[in-house]
Design a protein around this motif. Structure first.
Motif, PDB file in Angstrom:
ATOM      1  N   LEU A 185      -4.709   2.687  -7.326  1.00 32.77           N
ATOM      2  CA  LEU A 185      -5.361   3.684  -6.492  1.00 32.77           C
ATOM      3  C   LEU A 185      -4.439   4.881  -6.362  1.00 32.77           C
ATOM      4  CD1 LEU A 185      -7.769   4.269  -4.588  1.00 32.77           C
ATOM      5  CD2 LEU A 185      -6.398   3.270  -2.765  1.00 32.77           C
ATOM      6  N   PRO A 186      -4.840   6.010  -6.916  1.00 40.44           N
ATOM      7  CA  PRO A 186      -3.981   7.180  -6.796  1.00 40.44           C
ATOM      8  C   PRO A 186      -3.983   7.697  -5.351  1.00 40.44           C
ATOM      9  CG  PRO A 186      -6.048   7.778  -7.846  1.00 40.44           C
ATOM     10  CD  PRO A 186      -6.079   6.294  -7.653  1.00 40.44           C
ATOM     11  N   VAL A 187      -2.810   8.035  -4.872  1.00 43.29           N
ATOM     12  CA  VAL A 187      -2.679   8.605  -3.528  1.00 43.29           C
ATOM     13  C   VAL A 187      -1.925   9.921  -3.643  1.00 43.29           C
ATOM     14  CG1 VAL A 187      -2.748   6.387  -2.342  1.00 43.29           C
ATOM     15  CG2 VAL A 187      -0.562   7.311  -3.060  1.00 43.29           C
ATOM     16  N   GLY A 188      -2.180  10.780  -2.699  1.00 48.25           N
ATOM     17  CA  GLY A 188      -1.531  12.078  -2.707  1.00 48.25           C
ATOM     18  C   GLY A 188      -0.139  12.025  -2.089  1.00 48.25           C
ATOM     19  N   ALA A 223       6.593   1.056   2.113  1.00 49.93           N
ATOM     20  CA  ALA A 223       6.192   1.506   0.775  1.00 49.93           C
ATOM     21  C   ALA A 223       4.731   1.954   0.821  1.00 49.93           C
ATOM     22  CB  ALA A 223       6.352   0.368  -0.225  1.00 49.93           C
ATOM     23  N   PRO A 224       4.354   2.900  -0.025  1.00 49.95           N
ATOM     24  CA  PRO A 224       2.953   3.328  -0.057  1.00 49.95           C
ATOM     25  C   PRO A 224       1.989   2.155  -0.278  1.00 49.95           C
ATOM     26  CG  PRO A 224       4.278   4.852  -1.319  1.00 49.95           C
ATOM     27  CD  PRO A 224       5.172   3.704  -0.940  1.00 49.95           C
ATOM     28  N   GLU A 225       2.395   1.190  -1.082  1.00 46.66           N
ATOM     29  CA  GLU A 225       1.543   0.023  -1.331  1.00 46.66           C
ATOM     30  C   GLU A 225       1.340  -0.788  -0.048  1.00 46.66           C
ATOM     31  OE1 GLU A 225       3.540   1.293  -5.048  1.00 46.66           O
ATOM     32  OE2 GLU A 225       4.302   0.761  -3.061  1.00 46.66           O
ATOM     33  N   ALA A 226       2.406  -0.918   0.742  1.00 48.62           N
ATOM     34  CA  ALA A 226       2.308  -1.657   2.000  1.00 48.62           C
ATOM     35  C   ALA A 226       1.413  -0.917   2.988  1.00 48.62           C
ATOM     36  CB  ALA A 226       3.688  -1.881   2.593  1.00 48.62           C
ATOM     37  N   LEU A 227       1.544   0.397   3.035  1.00 45.15           N
ATOM     38  CA  LEU A 227       0.693   1.182   3.922  1.00 45.15           C
ATOM     39  C   LEU A 227      -0.766   1.075   3.495  1.00 45.15           C
ATOM     40  CD1 LEU A 227       0.365   3.086   6.308  1.00 45.15           C
ATOM     41  CD2 LEU A 227       0.854   4.997   4.755  1.00 45.15           C
ATOM     42  N   ALA A 228      -1.014   1.152   2.196  1.00 47.39           N
ATOM     43  CA  ALA A 228      -2.378   1.020   1.690  1.00 47.39           C
ATOM     44  C   ALA A 228      -2.951  -0.350   2.055  1.00 47.39           C
ATOM     45  CB  ALA A 228      -2.415   1.224   0.183  1.00 47.39           C
ATOM     46  N   GLU A 229      -2.136  -1.382   1.966  1.00 49.55           N
ATOM     47  CA  GLU A 229      -2.590  -2.726   2.332  1.00 49.55           C
ATOM     48  C   GLU A 229      -2.940  -2.791   3.817  1.00 49.55           C
ATOM     49  OE1 GLU A 229      -0.914  -7.293   2.290  1.00 49.55           O
ATOM     50  OE2 GLU A 229       0.027  -5.808   0.985  1.00 49.55           O
ATOM     51  N   GLN A 230      -2.115  -2.170   4.665  1.00 53.38           N
ATOM     52  CA  GLN A 230      -2.387  -2.151   6.105  1.00 53.38           C
ATOM     53  C   GLN A 230      -3.694  -1.413   6.401  1.00 53.38           C
ATOM     54  OE1 GLN A 230       0.998  -0.341   7.976  1.00 53.38           O
ATOM     55  NE2 GLN A 230       2.406  -1.928   7.283  1.00 53.38           N
ATOM     56  N   VAL A 231      -3.872  -0.277   5.758  1.00 50.40           N
ATOM     57  CA  VAL A 231      -5.074   0.529   5.976  1.00 50.40           C
ATOM     58  C   VAL A 231      -6.307  -0.250   5.534  1.00 50.40           C
ATOM     59  CG1 VAL A 231      -6.298   2.603   5.217  1.00 50.40           C
ATOM     60  CG2 VAL A 231      -3.878   2.734   5.825  1.00 50.40           C
ATOM     61  N   LEU A 232      -6.239  -0.867   4.373  1.00 54.31           N
ATOM     62  CA  LEU A 232      -7.373  -1.628   3.876  1.00 54.31           C
ATOM     63  C   LEU A 232      -7.679  -2.810   4.787  1.00 54.31           C
ATOM     64  CD1 LEU A 232      -9.512  -2.117   1.754  1.00 54.31           C
ATOM     65  CD2 LEU A 232      -7.806  -3.350   0.407  1.00 54.31           C
ATOM     66  N   GLN A 233      -6.664  -3.494   5.269  1.00 55.80           N
ATOM     67  CA  GLN A 233      -6.887  -4.632   6.161  1.00 55.80           C
ATOM     68  C   GLN A 233      -7.555  -4.189   7.460  1.00 55.80           C
ATOM     69  OE1 GLN A 233      -6.313  -7.959   5.287  1.00 55.80           O
ATOM     70  NE2 GLN A 233      -7.682  -8.120   7.027  1.00 55.80           N
ATOM     71  N   ARG A 234      -7.130  -3.055   8.004  1.00 55.82           N
ATOM     72  CA  ARG A 234      -7.764  -2.541   9.231  1.00 55.82           C
ATOM     73  C   ARG A 234      -9.228  -2.195   8.976  1.00 55.82           C
ATOM     74  NH1 ARG A 234      -3.166   1.428  11.846  1.00 55.82           N
ATOM     75  NH2 ARG A 234      -1.677  -0.231  12.291  1.00 55.82           N
ATOM     76  N   GLU A 261     -15.007  -3.574   9.545  1.00 55.23           N
ATOM     77  CA  GLU A 261     -16.285  -3.863   8.910  1.00 55.23           C
ATOM     78  C   GLU A 261     -16.757  -5.268   9.252  1.00 55.23           C
ATOM     79  OE1 GLU A 261     -18.451  -1.873   6.952  1.00 55.23           O
ATOM     80  OE2 GLU A 261     -17.183  -0.375   7.900  1.00 55.23           O
ATOM     81  N   ALA A 262     -15.842  -6.234   9.266  1.00 54.12           N
ATOM     82  CA  ALA A 262     -16.203  -7.607   9.615  1.00 54.12           C
ATOM     83  C   ALA A 262     -16.717  -7.661  11.053  1.00 54.12           C
ATOM     84  CB  ALA A 262     -15.003  -8.538   9.441  1.00 54.12           C
ATOM     85  N   GLY A 263     -16.109  -6.891  11.929  1.00 54.34           N
ATOM     86  CA  GLY A 263     -16.571  -6.831  13.312  1.00 54.34           C
ATOM     87  C   GLY A 263     -17.991  -6.287  13.411  1.00 54.34           C
ATOM     88  N   LEU A 264     -18.282  -5.248  12.636  1.00 56.37           N
ATOM     89  CA  LEU A 264     -19.638  -4.692  12.634  1.00 56.37           C
ATOM     90  C   LEU A 264     -20.643  -5.702  12.110  1.00 56.37           C
ATOM     91  CD1 LEU A 264     -18.992  -1.055  11.345  1.00 56.37           C
ATOM     92  CD2 LEU A 264     -19.712  -1.765  13.626  1.00 56.37           C
ATOM     93  N   VAL A 265     -20.287  -6.413  11.066  1.00 58.35           N
ATOM     94  CA  VAL A 265     -21.186  -7.421  10.502  1.00 58.35           C
ATOM     95  C   VAL A 265     -21.440  -8.521  11.525  1.00 58.35           C
ATOM     96  CG1 VAL A 265     -21.388  -9.224   8.737  1.00 58.35           C
ATOM     97  CG2 VAL A 265     -20.613  -6.936   8.098  1.00 58.35           C
TER      98      VAL A 265
END
Length: 62
Positions: free
Chosen positions: A6-9, A22-33, A38-42
């Motif tokens: 996933l390209p990031v700026g 690391a950017p990868e760790a931040l991306a993982e945190q963002v995706l998990q949130r 989304e799971a809560g909405l479902v």
């Protein structure tokens, strides 16, 4: 798990650096949130449907 590229700026990388991760760790945190939200909405929609169709679900034995 499937890997993705996933390209990031630069701003994303700067934010990760400022947070000391690391950017990868931040991306993982963002995706998990996002997935948690989304799971809560479902769950909310499923609960609302179950309440709305309670009598039908009881007749079906669910």
């Amino acid at each position: 798990m499937r890997d993705m590229t996933l390209p990031v700026g630069d701003r994303f990388a700067d934010l990760a650096d400022a947070r000391g991760v690391a950017p990868e760790a931040l991306a993982e945190q963002v995706l998990q949130r996002f997935l948690d939200a989304e799971a809560g909405l479902v769950r909310e929609h499923a609960s609302r449907l179950a309440l709305r169709h309670d009598s039908l679900l009881r007749r079906l034995g669910a």
